[in-house]
Design a protein around this motif. Structure first.
Motif, mmCIF file in Angstrom:
data_model
loop_
_atom_site.group_PDB
_atom_site.id
_atom_site.type_symbol
_atom_site.label_atom_id
_atom_site.label_comp_id
_atom_site.label_asym_id
_atom_site.label_seq_id
_atom_site.Cartn_x
_atom_site.Cartn_y
_atom_site.Cartn_z
ATOM 1 N N CYS A 1 -1.637 -3.840 -6.462
ATOM 2 C CA CYS A 1 -2.084 -2.983 -5.153
ATOM 3 C C CYS A 1 -1.128 -3.136 -4.092
ATOM 4 N N VAL A 2 -1.007 -2.092 -3.300
ATOM 5 C CA VAL A 2 -0.010 -1.961 -2.282
ATOM 6 C C VAL A 2 -0.769 -1.237 -1.006
ATOM 7 N N ASP A 3 -0.539 -1.735 0.169
ATOM 8 C CA ASP A 3 -1.217 -1.086 1.406
ATOM 9 C C ASP A 3 -0.419 -1.404 2.516
ATOM 10 N N VAL A 4 -0.822 -0.650 3.588
ATOM 11 C CA VAL A 4 0.022 -0.798 4.816
ATOM 12 C C VAL A 4 -1.023 -1.201 5.842
ATOM 13 N N VAL A 5 -0.355 -2.243 6.912
ATOM 14 C CA VAL A 5 -1.317 -2.709 7.955
ATOM 15 C C VAL A 5 -0.156 -2.327 8.915
ATOM 16 N N SER A 6 -0.891 -1.791 10.131
ATOM 17 C CA SER A 6 -0.252 -1.656 11.386
ATOM 18 C C SER A 6 -1.081 -2.061 12.604
ATOM 19 N N LEU A 7 -0.464 -2.850 13.581
ATOM 20 C CA LEU A 7 -1.223 -3.393 14.511
ATOM 21 C C LEU A 7 -0.362 -3.379 15.730
#
Length: 181
Positions: A73-79
């Motif tokens: 799995c791959v995802d993107v986190v932006s904070l």
């Protein structure tokens, strides 16, 4: 600038060494089983780009790593510092913990401080834009995003539900430097 500060657990106020060259950081961490590398986008990413655009810009590197290591799995986190729960999110990872799977983070933008507790040493890795870090499963560590977080990261996992932190109960993280904003 990315850096690696290596501390003995008995002296959190003074690192034994500080490295700033990619090759030195990567080779020192490799001795501990930690991968550190740099990736570059194949396409320019516009500010505010969605997760699909971010992943597409690094798809070749992502696919290669997924094939090599079996990530599913791959995802993107932006904070950023405007996030209403930034303090709670920061506090969530400041204590020493480990995962049953590798922790894989690629910094598309911004920065964060991973501190790895390996044997009698703490390896504090300041990751910045274009840095990839792969913390092996079972490695005690903590992560500091700073009081004013700003980062976009790509994460890779083996578990579709994501990684679940196992906190060690050790207060070591409280004795070492945090990310200065």
């Amino acid at each position: 600038m990315s850096s690696l500060s290596v501390y003995h657990v008995s002296s959190p106020e003074l690192p034994n060494k500080v490295l700033t060259h990619l090759e030195d950081i990567a080779s020192t961490l490799a001795e501990q089983g930690v991968r550190f590398d740099r990736w570059h986008a194949v396409a320019k990413i516009q500010p505010g780009a969605g997760p699909e655009e971010v992943i597409a810009a690094y798809q070749e590197n992502i696919d290669k790593l997924m094939t090599e290591r079996g990530y599913l799995c791959v995802d993107v986190v932006s904070l950023n510092s405007d996030h209403p729960q930034k303090a709670e999110l920061r506090a969530k990872y400041l204590d020493e913990h480990r995962y049953a799977e590798d922790e894989v983070r690629f910094f598309v933008a911004g920065r964060g401080l991973f501190s790895l507790h390996i044997g009698d040493y703490v390896y504090a890795v300041l990751c910045e834009k274009n840095d990839l870090i792969v913390v092996p499963a079972g490695t005690p560590h903590w992560f500091d995003m700073g009081e004013h977080p700003h980062f976009v990261t790509i994460r890779l996992f083996n578990n579709p539900e994501g990684a679940v932190a196992d906190f060690t109960g050790d207060d070591i993280a409280r004795r070492f430097p945090r990310l200065e904003d």
